[in-house]
Design a protein around this motif. Structure first.
Motif, PDB file in Angstrom:
ATOM      1  N   ASN A 144      -9.985  -1.471 -14.024  1.00  0.00           N
ATOM      2  CA  ASN A 144      -8.994  -0.409 -14.104  1.00  0.00           C
ATOM      3  C   ASN A 144      -8.092  -0.439 -12.871  1.00  0.00           C
ATOM      4  O   ASN A 144      -8.540  -0.222 -11.748  1.00  0.00           O
ATOM      5  CB  ASN A 144      -9.732   0.933 -14.185  1.00  0.00           C
ATOM      6  CG  ASN A 144      -8.810   2.010 -14.658  1.00  0.00           C
ATOM      7  OD1 ASN A 144      -7.587   1.871 -14.545  1.00  0.00           O
ATOM      8  ND2 ASN A 144      -9.363   3.069 -15.184  1.00  0.00           N
ATOM      9  N   PHE A 145      -6.837  -0.706 -13.105  1.00  0.00           N
ATOM     10  CA  PHE A 145      -5.914  -0.930 -11.998  1.00  0.00           C
ATOM     11  C   PHE A 145      -5.735   0.317 -11.139  1.00  0.00           C
ATOM     12  O   PHE A 145      -5.647   0.258  -9.925  1.00  0.00           O
ATOM     13  CB  PHE A 145      -4.574  -1.391 -12.562  1.00  0.00           C
ATOM     14  CG  PHE A 145      -3.657  -1.927 -11.518  1.00  0.00           C
ATOM     15  CD1 PHE A 145      -4.024  -3.023 -10.747  1.00  0.00           C
ATOM     16  CD2 PHE A 145      -2.417  -1.355 -11.302  1.00  0.00           C
ATOM     17  CE1 PHE A 145      -3.178  -3.528  -9.784  1.00  0.00           C
ATOM     18  CE2 PHE A 145      -1.575  -1.855 -10.336  1.00  0.00           C
ATOM     19  CZ  PHE A 145      -1.955  -2.940  -9.590  1.00  0.00           C
ATOM     20  N   SER A 146      -5.704   1.449 -11.811  1.00  0.00           N
ATOM     21  CA  SER A 146      -5.400   2.674 -11.068  1.00  0.00           C
ATOM     22  C   SER A 146      -6.520   3.020 -10.097  1.00  0.00           C
ATOM     23  O   SER A 146      -6.272   3.528  -9.008  1.00  0.00           O
ATOM     24  CB  SER A 146      -5.161   3.832 -12.037  1.00  0.00           C
ATOM     25  OG  SER A 146      -6.309   4.015 -12.832  1.00  0.00           O
ATOM     26  N   LYS A 156      -0.730   2.029 -20.994  1.00  0.00           N
ATOM     27  CA  LYS A 156      -0.872   0.839 -20.145  1.00  0.00           C
ATOM     28  C   LYS A 156      -0.460  -0.441 -20.873  1.00  0.00           C
ATOM     29  O   LYS A 156      -1.126  -1.450 -20.784  1.00  0.00           O
ATOM     30  CB  LYS A 156      -2.305   0.720 -19.650  1.00  0.00           C
ATOM     31  CG  LYS A 156      -2.627   1.790 -18.653  1.00  0.00           C
ATOM     32  CD  LYS A 156      -3.329   1.260 -17.463  1.00  0.00           C
ATOM     33  CE  LYS A 156      -2.408   0.725 -16.436  1.00  0.00           C
ATOM     34  NZ  LYS A 156      -3.046   0.198 -15.285  1.00  0.00           N
ATOM     35  N   LEU A 209       2.503   1.748  -3.358  1.00  0.00           N
ATOM     36  CA  LEU A 209       1.548   2.204  -4.353  1.00  0.00           C
ATOM     37  C   LEU A 209       1.205   3.664  -4.122  1.00  0.00           C
ATOM     38  O   LEU A 209       1.057   4.441  -5.050  1.00  0.00           O
ATOM     39  CB  LEU A 209       0.286   1.355  -4.291  1.00  0.00           C
ATOM     40  CG  LEU A 209       0.451  -0.037  -4.877  1.00  0.00           C
ATOM     41  CD1 LEU A 209      -0.839  -0.800  -4.772  1.00  0.00           C
ATOM     42  CD2 LEU A 209       0.892   0.044  -6.319  1.00  0.00           C
ATOM     43  N   LEU A 237     -15.597  -1.092  -9.666  1.00  0.00           N
ATOM     44  CA  LEU A 237     -14.450  -0.332 -10.155  1.00  0.00           C
ATOM     45  C   LEU A 237     -14.021  -0.749 -11.538  1.00  0.00           C
ATOM     46  O   LEU A 237     -13.200  -0.088 -12.157  1.00  0.00           O
ATOM     47  CB  LEU A 237     -13.259  -0.518  -9.209  1.00  0.00           C
ATOM     48  CG  LEU A 237     -13.490  -0.179  -7.748  1.00  0.00           C
ATOM     49  CD1 LEU A 237     -12.278  -0.529  -6.949  1.00  0.00           C
ATOM     50  CD2 LEU A 237     -13.814   1.287  -7.620  1.00  0.00           C
ATOM     51  N   ARG A 250      -7.244   8.378 -17.868  1.00  0.00           N
ATOM     52  CA  ARG A 250      -5.971   7.714 -18.125  1.00  0.00           C
ATOM     53  C   ARG A 250      -5.944   7.182 -19.558  1.00  0.00           C
ATOM     54  O   ARG A 250      -6.850   6.495 -20.008  1.00  0.00           O
ATOM     55  CB  ARG A 250      -5.805   6.558 -17.149  1.00  0.00           C
ATOM     56  CG  ARG A 250      -4.358   6.329 -16.804  1.00  0.00           C
ATOM     57  CD  ARG A 250      -4.313   5.548 -15.532  1.00  0.00           C
ATOM     58  NE  ARG A 250      -3.865   6.390 -14.447  1.00  0.00           N
ATOM     59  CZ  ARG A 250      -2.585   6.525 -14.161  1.00  0.00           C
ATOM     60  NH1 ARG A 250      -1.672   5.914 -14.863  1.00  0.00           N
ATOM     61  NH2 ARG A 250      -2.221   7.289 -13.168  1.00  0.00           N
ATOM     62  N   GLU A 272       2.222   6.223  -7.283  1.00  0.00           N
ATOM     63  CA  GLU A 272       1.222   6.945  -8.050  1.00  0.00           C
ATOM     64  C   GLU A 272       0.513   7.948  -7.162  1.00  0.00           C
ATOM     65  O   GLU A 272      -0.567   7.690  -6.651  1.00  0.00           O
ATOM     66  CB  GLU A 272       0.236   5.969  -8.682  1.00  0.00           C
ATOM     67  CG  GLU A 272       0.965   5.099  -9.678  1.00  0.00           C
ATOM     68  CD  GLU A 272       0.047   4.134 -10.370  1.00  0.00           C
ATOM     69  OE1 GLU A 272      -1.046   4.559 -10.763  1.00  0.00           O
ATOM     70  OE2 GLU A 272       0.416   2.981 -10.515  1.00  0.00           O
ATOM     71  N   ALA A 278      -0.789  10.634  -7.845  1.00  0.00           N
ATOM     72  CA  ALA A 278      -1.928  11.340  -8.418  1.00  0.00           C
ATOM     73  C   ALA A 278      -3.198  10.711  -7.902  1.00  0.00           C
ATOM     74  O   ALA A 278      -3.596   9.639  -8.339  1.00  0.00           O
ATOM     75  CB  ALA A 278      -1.874  11.262  -9.943  1.00  0.00           C
ATOM     76  N   GLY A 279      -3.793  11.366  -6.961  1.00  0.00           N
ATOM     77  CA  GLY A 279      -4.862  10.715  -6.235  1.00  0.00           C
ATOM     78  C   GLY A 279      -6.212  10.778  -6.918  1.00  0.00           C
ATOM     79  O   GLY A 279      -6.812   9.755  -7.200  1.00  0.00           O
ATOM     80  N   LYS A 336     -10.897   8.164 -13.295  1.00  0.00           N
ATOM     81  CA  LYS A 336     -10.330   6.918 -13.779  1.00  0.00           C
ATOM     82  C   LYS A 336     -10.331   6.810 -15.302  1.00  0.00           C
ATOM     83  O   LYS A 336      -9.506   6.125 -15.869  1.00  0.00           O
ATOM     84  CB  LYS A 336     -11.102   5.750 -13.194  1.00  0.00           C
ATOM     85  CG  LYS A 336     -12.605   5.863 -13.372  1.00  0.00           C
ATOM     86  CD  LYS A 336     -13.304   4.776 -12.592  1.00  0.00           C
ATOM     87  CE  LYS A 336     -14.799   5.041 -12.558  1.00  0.00           C
ATOM     88  NZ  LYS A 336     -15.503   4.069 -11.745  1.00  0.00           N
ATOM     89  N   ILE A 350      -6.027   1.005  -7.049  1.00  0.00           N
ATOM     90  CA  ILE A 350      -4.992   1.595  -6.203  1.00  0.00           C
ATOM     91  C   ILE A 350      -5.551   2.785  -5.448  1.00  0.00           C
ATOM     92  O   ILE A 350      -5.336   2.943  -4.244  1.00  0.00           O
ATOM     93  CB  ILE A 350      -3.784   2.023  -7.066  1.00  0.00           C
ATOM     94  CG1 ILE A 350      -3.072   0.791  -7.559  1.00  0.00           C
ATOM     95  CG2 ILE A 350      -2.844   2.913  -6.280  1.00  0.00           C
ATOM     96  CD1 ILE A 350      -1.950   1.102  -8.504  1.00  0.00           C
ATOM     97  N   ARG A 351      -6.324   3.575  -6.166  1.00  0.00           N
ATOM     98  CA  ARG A 351      -6.852   4.774  -5.528  1.00  0.00           C
ATOM     99  C   ARG A 351      -7.757   4.412  -4.346  1.00  0.00           C
ATOM    100  O   ARG A 351      -7.663   4.991  -3.278  1.00  0.00           O
ATOM    101  CB  ARG A 351      -7.626   5.603  -6.549  1.00  0.00           C
ATOM    102  CG  ARG A 351      -8.245   6.869  -5.986  1.00  0.00           C
ATOM    103  CD  ARG A 351      -8.712   7.762  -7.107  1.00  0.00           C
ATOM    104  NE  ARG A 351      -9.516   7.049  -8.108  1.00  0.00           N
ATOM    105  CZ  ARG A 351     -10.766   6.679  -7.893  1.00  0.00           C
ATOM    106  NH1 ARG A 351     -11.367   6.959  -6.774  1.00  0.00           N
ATOM    107  NH2 ARG A 351     -11.433   6.048  -8.843  1.00  0.00           N
ATOM    108  N   LEU A 396       0.827  -1.199   0.000  1.00  0.00           N
ATOM    109  CA  LEU A 396       0.000   0.000   0.000  1.00  0.00           C
ATOM    110  C   LEU A 396       0.861   1.249   0.000  1.00  0.00           C
ATOM    111  O   LEU A 396       0.608   2.196  -0.749  1.00  0.00           O
ATOM    112  CB  LEU A 396      -0.928  -0.003   1.227  1.00  0.00           C
ATOM    113  CG  LEU A 396      -2.004  -1.080   1.239  1.00  0.00           C
ATOM    114  CD1 LEU A 396      -2.938  -0.860   2.400  1.00  0.00           C
ATOM    115  CD2 LEU A 396      -2.788  -1.068  -0.060  1.00  0.00           C
ATOM    116  N   PHE A 446      -7.994   1.343  -2.664  1.00  0.00           N
ATOM    117  CA  PHE A 446      -7.495   0.516  -1.580  1.00  0.00           C
ATOM    118  C   PHE A 446      -6.157   0.988  -1.018  1.00  0.00           C
ATOM    119  O   PHE A 446      -5.917   0.880   0.178  1.00  0.00           O
ATOM    120  CB  PHE A 446      -7.388  -0.935  -2.036  1.00  0.00           C
ATOM    121  CG  PHE A 446      -8.725  -1.564  -2.174  1.00  0.00           C
ATOM    122  CD1 PHE A 446      -9.471  -1.847  -1.048  1.00  0.00           C
ATOM    123  CD2 PHE A 446      -9.268  -1.828  -3.417  1.00  0.00           C
ATOM    124  CE1 PHE A 446     -10.724  -2.413  -1.160  1.00  0.00           C
ATOM    125  CE2 PHE A 446     -10.513  -2.384  -3.535  1.00  0.00           C
ATOM    126  CZ  PHE A 446     -11.250  -2.678  -2.415  1.00  0.00           C
TER     127      PHE A 446
END
Lengths: 1050, 229
Positions: free
Chosen positions: B143-145, A601, A582, B140, A596, A586, A588-589, A593, B148-149, A579, B151
């Motif tokens: 989408n991986f990002s 990717k 990660l 979600l 991107r 990244e 950039a919070g 979604k 991440i955002r 965590l 969790f």
């Protein structure tokens, strides 16, 4: 700080010893009943043959059994033959032992007729003279001569009582034949000599065979056949006035051990025979159960000797149903009357004993006492009535009924008394228990306080702590004095008062420290802020572990529970690191979604695998897989009925024919694991350049360890040979190899202690060529670290290269671990020793995880690390084939490299201790690496993150700690305190559980052994970590010397 | 268990839909667990563990998939072709299967038997996946990002995402807690390996849904007030 730590540690040890001894168990009054001959003896002579570990089903003939697959079945054929042909002359019983089923305790029970207590079991293998009244003494008082052959435990119990004796050493479990052959040579000639009244022979072969091979081995069949032959020969020389008792003092479990209280261990066989008639009831199909203590009154009364005073047994009524002095044939009434007479004597003896006991101690329940007295007197009255009736009316049907009734009354009386005694002898000294618990609690609090204080960056010790420590010393001395010298008295109150005062004071101090002390500079380092995710999970694990001591089922299944908790903690680290990383990668919070872009990717497999997250994941997986795999080596408790013994735990020579191929495989697997273990550590040291040069310790690490490995594996191979060949080999051949291992390991350890630096200086001339060499290879280079910059400035014109300076602390530890692990795996034997490799793997994996964690610039929190590390320790305690029960102690470890009997008990004791607490020793040695490993930056991390090569130039490894000696000490101290806290919590839990459940049904089976083992393991851990502390201090000192030398030369 | 407040106010549609879904799910799950626990039903979890697990899994899969299909996309909705949808769906299935395997491995690592009762362990892994992975998968996407955002960075949007975060964590926690009664010596029929963990996971899910609903309502009200004032 150093002195402070020392004083603190010393005190802590004292504290624990105090609590260990705090549970005081039973009183027994021993007064000798000097009464005359109670009953006319049916027999003049007796032969008592004890066959150690003669389980009931060894002696019982099973007609349904035809298959030859069980080697212990139907081997004592002669016994069965006697039972069939002479039913009035022989009897067979199931002989129930009282736990603990160890030979010494059984002998005490068998001769005195009293019940054992748990303290006897723990104060085990030193036999001291029996002072209580027993039948051996009674017989001597009656002017009988005794002869003895066999186990020398008897000589320890009854020194100087025997007219002639042939003792043989009993401790050497590997030796199946010396004792038995020695007895057999002398037994028959001695029996023929006619200068004896009682002959006692104690055979050990069956027991040793069980310990060594288990009951399933063909050697057992051989041994039992030998016993069969022996019984046949003995019966041939018996006279008409001689009675023969053949019995086992206990049984054995499926693996051939004993000591606990499972059915297999408790059930032994008892066989009684005489050429003349002894009973009027032949043995029927249903075999009677007889308590082991029942033998004492039976033998005594049969031989016409007073029953020993403290006997609680119940005369076997069947044996008193025939009297040789009856002229006019036997009738039923006569038979019953005879047995009633015997029982009456027995009951009177017991009532005398209770009266005496009642006078001495108040713990016998009064109402019970009177009730029992009432039963006895009413029985007495009835007997009188019956007697007069007999004289008046002759023998009638009614009288017979009455007598039978009477008999059951006496029986009831005796069994009742026995039951009560059983319950009250589990008596506890509550005062010392509470004092012990309080002391441990105070020690824990002090530990926490010390950690708190250590976060103070001021050098001087605060005045409050001095006061606290002084008070604690006073308290400890007081408590120790109270619990050891004074009995129950009023001073206990003072101890309570002082203890309570201390607890409150410490709590106040701790809380005060936490809230508003401006002197704590490193606030974020404070481990007791529960806001942290990891800390809270670790604390939760700690608390759960603490609570699990209170439930018997959790204690029974502790290996699984600990596995669960340890895995949780390991994965918890994994998750938190992932965590974090990660979060970092990244940042950039809140970007939506869908924004991107898809093109970026692209799925790059290499990037995926080298990503730090993946790295963490792999390391964690590795750790937890090795943790899980190690459970293969776990042993079974008897409470777990559905668990079958792992094949790794059987001795290698024991595996019979169908497993022959498997035998080779296992052997080579174990050897491979051992080699791999040393190879890995060797590679590691090479990698860091610690194996260069020619100092003693380097040489040791380089050459001695492989030699030791070779010797060890050869030793295993020898042990794997069939037992026949092994027994025929001369002793020195069996002893030679392990002794070499001992010597090599000890020499290596001494060298490390003497010269712990594995550092080598290259003169500057060779530097350039070396560098060129390295560039050519361009593989993982030797990491040579430049000296401290300060030094370098001084010697700028002539730069020197020191190999392995960066890992000077770590190398010493790794060296020690290697040497110790060879020793430990030899002690463990070839079966469970691969689990040591797994232990190394999981410890290494965990250290890597820590390293990765600290890469993310998180402050180290030792408590969390230590909790996980200690969880692993406890896990590997189980996974090296141990359990917290008495029968699971592996006594065979004492015979590695020593053959035959020992003069003193220290060496075997030490070896068994090492074997049992392998995990504690191993992880204790490894534990300082928690500090050093992140600094040296583990191999794996470096290998993956090669990119940062330019940083290596400035990389100093754990040498950085040398520059800051104060920090080193502080860190070490903190680590040690954390270890102590965790183990303190464990022992606190075990103690509280043992105290709370002292009336629990399972206390002797589960909680008390758990407590004893926990205490032992704590001591081991404390000792080892203290030694490691000293070793590191030694490294520090020698580094000091070394640096000054270097700076002088340059 | 509190997700931090995000400053964005969710769409009113999404809010209502999510709330309704939550309450429907809670009710349905309570019914299901009631069925599982009654003694005489055919899918009683004690006597017929595998079937019970399968029932639960089927329920979860159907409900989650249908909710995700009907979930209004809110303000950031974009039009996607059916091909992409199918592709994403397939990817989701792949992830689902992988996560089943991962959960199976983890269960074994945590001490589940390796050779015996493989089917039970596998079913447990499926239940775990359905309770803990499927909801975020549906909410979600793949989408991986955004994973991440939600969790790693703990910054879910209020709405389905925050609910899903709570639900996942609580399901895993429930399964973890469910392992504790197994070694106890009460000799109950339900103290066999996967049953307590499965029940714990489902219970954790229910509690998670409940907490999620409360959290959602609470923060929604607060944010709304904040926005208005």
């Amino acid at each position: 700080m150093f002195i402070f730590a020392k004083g603190f540690l010393l005190k802590r040890v004292v504290v624990d010893r105090n609590s260990t001894c705090s549970v005081e168990f039973s009183h027994r009054s021993d007064l000798h009943g000097g009464k005359g001959c109670w009953m006319h003896g049916s027999f003049k002579k007796a032969i008592i043959i004890v066959i150690d570990a003669l389980r009931y089903d060894f002696i019982k003939y099973d007609e349904n059994f035809v298959n030859e697959s069980l080697p212990y079945k139907n081997k004592l054929l002669f016994v069965n033959q006697l039972l069939l042909t002479k039913p009035f002359n022989s009897k067979l019983y199931r002989f129930l032992a009282d736990p603990p089923t160890t030979t010494l305790q059984r002998l005490k029970g068998l001769t005195t007729g009293s019940l054992p207590t748990f303290v006897d079991a723990s104060a085990n293998f030193a036999s001291s003279e029996i002072t209580e009244d027993n039948f051996v003494d009674q017989m001597i008082k009656q002017g009988k001569t005794l002869k003895f052959l066999g186990d020398d435990t008897w000589m320890g119990l009854y020194p100087g009582r025997f007219y002639r004796s042939f003792p043989f050493p009993s401790f050497n479990v590997k030796d199946l034949h010396t004792v038995d052959n020695g007895i057999l040579e002398n037994l028959i000639p001695e029996l023929r000599k006619k200068d004896w009244d009682i002959t006692i022979a104690h055979f050990l072969g069956v027991d040793h065979c069980g310990h060594r091979y288990g009951p399933m081995h063909p050697a057992m069949a051989e041994k039992l056949s030998q016993m069969n032959e022996m019984i046949r020969n003995v019966t041939r020389v018996m006279d008409g006035d001689t009675v023969l008792f053949v019995f086992g003092d206990h049984g054995m479990t499926g693996s051939g051990d004993h000591g606990g209280d499972s059915k297999d261990e408790l059930e032994a066989g008892l066989f009684v025979y005489s050429p003349s008639q002894i009973t009027s009831f032949p043995t029927k199909d249903v075999i009677q159960d007889v308590q082991q203590t029942d033998l004492v009154p039976s033998i005594s009364l049969l031989l016409g000797v007073p029953i020993p005073f403290s006997n609680l047994g119940h005369a076997i009524t069947d044996l008193f149903t025939f009297c040789p002095s009856w002229k006019s044939g036997s009738t039923v009434i006569k038979q019953v009357f005879h047995s009633v007479k015997a029982l009456r004597l027995n009951a009177h003896q017991i009532s005398l004993y209770i009266q005496e006991y009642y006078k001495h101690s108040s713990d016998f329940p009064i109402n019970k006492y009177y009730e029992l007295g009432h039963i006895l007197s009413s029985a007495e009255n009835e007997l009188q009535a019956a007697l007069t009736a007999m004289v008046k009316d002759g023998e009638t049907r009614k009288l017979e009924e009455k007598l039978v009734n009477l008999r059951s009354k006496y029986t009831k009386y005796i069994t009742e008394v026995r039951k009560i005694c059983q319950s009250i002898w589990a008596k506890f000294d509550l005062t010392s228990i509470t004092i012990g618990i309080m002391t441990i609690f105070i020690a824990l609090l002090i530990n926490i306080y010390c950690i708190r204080v250590s976060y103070w960056w001021k050098v001087d010790v605060p005045s409050t702590s001095i006061v606290v420590i002084l008070i604690t010393i006073v308290y400890t001395a007081f408590a120790a004095f109270q619990s050891f010298f004074i009995g129950e008295s009023l001073t206990a109150f003072m101890v309570y008062l002082l203890g309570g005062f201390l607890i409150i004071g410490l709590c106040v101090l701790i809380i005060k420290f936490q809230v508003k002390n401006p002197l704590i500079i490193q606030k974020e380092n404070n481990i007791f802020t529960v806001s942290n995710f990891e800390t809270s999970v670790s604390l939760l694990g700690c608390i759960l572990y603490f609570l699990s001591y209170f439930s018997n089922s959790f204690v029974v299944n502790e290996d699984v529970v600990i596995l669960f908790l340890a895995q949780t903690l390991v994965w918890m680290y994994c998750i938190s690191i992932v965590l974090d990383s990660l979060k970092l990668t990244e940042p950039a919070g809140l970007e939506p979604k869908n924004k991107r872009h898809k093109g970026t990717k692209t799925f790059d497999i290499m990037r995926f695998f080298t990503h730090p997250t993946m790295l963490v994941f792999i390391v964690t997986l590795f750790t937890s897989v090795s943790l899980r795999l190690s459970t293969v080596f776990a042993a079974c408790r008897e409470e777990k009925w559905n668990c079958d013994l792992s094949v790794f735990l059987l001795p290698l020579g024991n595996l019979v024919n169908q497993l022959q191929s498997y035998k080779n495989m296992r052997y080579f697997f174990s050897v491979a694991c051992l080699v791999l273990l040393t190879f890995i550590t060797r590679q590691w040291m090479k990698h860091y350049g610690n194996l260069n040069g020619a100092s003693i310790s380097v040489l040791c690490a380089r050459y001695f360890c492989p030699i030791a490995v070779v010797c060890c594996s050869l030793h295993w191979a020898l042990q794997g040979l069939p037992p026949k060949i092994l027994d025929n080999m001369p002793v020195w051949q069996q002893v030679f190899l392990p002794r070499i291992v001992y010597i090599l390991v000890l020499v290596t350890l001494f060298c490390i202690a003497f010269n712990p630096l594995c550092v080598f200086i290259k003169p500057s001339a060779e530097l350039s060529s070396l560098q060129a060499l390295d560039r050519d290879k361009s593989a993982v280079p030797y990491l040579f670290t430049k000296l401290k910059e300060k030094l370098e400035e001084k010697a700028k014109e002539k730069p020197q290269v020191a190999y392995g300076l960066a890992t000077s602390y770590t190398a010493a530890i790794v060296c020690t671990v290697t040497a110790m692990s060879i020793l430990l795996s030899m002690l463990l034997g070839d079966g469970p020793s691969p689990s040591l490799l797994l232990a190394l793997f999981s410890a290494g994996g965990f250290l890597e995880i820590i390293t990765l964690r600290e890469k993310h610039s998180k402050p180290p929190s030792f408590l969390c690390y230590v909790v996980t590390f200690s969880m692993m320790t406890s896990l590997y305690f189980y996974n090296t084939g141990h359990q917290a029960t008495v029968p699971s102690i592996r006594f065979e470890a004492a015979f590695n490299g020593f053959h035959g009997d020992f003069d003193n008990k220290i060496i075997p004791g030490l070896l068994i201790h090492l074997n049992t607490f392998v995990a504690e020793v191993f992880f204790g040695i490894l534990s300082p690496l928690i500090i050093f490993w992140p600094l040296t930056e583990g191999i794996f991390v470096q290998w993956i993150l090669k990119k940062s090569k330019e940083q290596e130039q400035r990389w100093k490894g754990d040498f950085i700690l040398y520059e800051d000696g104060d920090t080193l000490r502080k860190l070490l101290f903190r680590l040690l305190s954390c270890i102590f806290i965790f183990h303190g919590i464990k022992i606190f839990g075990a103690t509280c559980a043992a105290c709370l459940h002292r009336r629990h049904l399972m206390v002797w089976k589960i909680f008390a052994p758990r407590f004893v083992f926990q205490a032992m393991s704590c001591f081991t851990m404390f000792g080892i970590s203290m030694l490691m502390y000293l070793l590191i201090m030694r490294v520090d000192k020698s580094l000091d010397v070394w640096v000054s030398k270097v700076s002088q030369t340059s | 268990m509190s997700a931090p407040l995000s400053t964005r106010l969710p769409n009113k549609n999404v809010y209502n839909f999510t709330l309704r879904c939550l309450f429907f799910q809670i009710l349905a799950l309570i019914c299901i667990s009631f069925i599982l626990l009654t003694n005489d039903s055919a899918v009683n979890i004690i006597s017929n563990c595998l079937l019970a697990c399968e029932l639960t899994i089927t329920y979860f899969v159907t409900s989650c998939v249908s909710f995700s299909v009907y979930l209004p996309q809110g303000n950031t909705s974009i039009t996607t072709t059916t091909f992409v949808k199918v592709k994403n769906g397939l990817k989701g299935c792949g992830l689902y299967i992988i996560s089943i395997l991962v959960f199976h491995c983890i269960a074994v690592l945590y001490g589940a038997p390796f050779f015996e009762s493989v089917a039970e362990t596998f079913h447990f892994a499926m239940v775990m996946t359905s309770t803990a992975v499927l909801p975020p998968l549906c909410a979600l996407g793949i989408n991986f990002s955004s994973w991440i955002r939600v969790f790693a960075q703990n910054k879910p949007e209020l709405g389905p995402e925050s609910v899903v975060q709570i639900v996942t964590i609580l399901s895993i926690l429930g399964a973890w807690l469910g392992a504790f009664p197994i070694p106890l010596d009460w000799d109950r029929p339900w103290q066999i390996w996967p049953i307590t963990c499965v029940l714990g996971s489902i219970l954790g899910h229910i509690v998670g849904l409940f907490c999620g609903a409360i959290h959602l309502m609470y923060s929604y009200r607060k944010l709304k007030k904040f926005k208005i004032t």
